[in-house]
Scaffold this motif. Structure first.
Motif: not given
Length: 124
Positions: A11-12, A15-18, A24
């Motif tokens: 994940r990034h 909270e965010e995958r990307e 990523t």
């Protein structure tokens, strides 16, 4: 053989995958490392990618792999250039060591608290 393997499915952030660029965190970190290695004209650092290193509780995982010394799995990195710089600095210290044991006092500050596992070299 020594190489740095980046998990491309990491994940990034929590909270965010990307990230905003659609990449990523693992792919972003790998690209920062490629840029850094190219700028420094380093042909001694192999950069590889792997889908899922199975350490998903900590995103941006990296395997610092060596066939002659201990290898290390580290994670929880931010997909930023400064993190790539710290990883490369530690990897250089690792390469200078006889068995892959880098004294803690010499670690870049940004590497502290990121190690997950130490893996012995594969011996025939």
């Amino acid at each position: 053989m020594r190489r740095i393997v980046f998990c491309t499915t990491c994940r990034h952030s929590v909270e965010e995958r990307e990230g905003p660029d659609g990449l990523t965190g693992g792919e972003s970190l790998a690209r920062h490392m490629e840029s850094l290695v190219a700028e420094k004209q380093r042909d001694d650092v192999i950069i590889a990618r792997q889908t899922c290193l199975w350490s998903c509780l900590r995103h941006c995982n990296v395997l610092l792999q060596d066939t002659e010394r201990y290898s290390y799995l580290a994670g929880g990195f931010r997909p930023e250039r400064a993190e790539a710089e710290a990883i490369l600095a530690w990897f250089d210290l690792h390469g200078e060591s006889a068995g892959g044991e880098v004294p803690f006092k010499t670690w870049p500050q940004a590497m502290r608290g990121h190690f997950i596992a130490r893996l012995p070299p594969v011996k025939p």
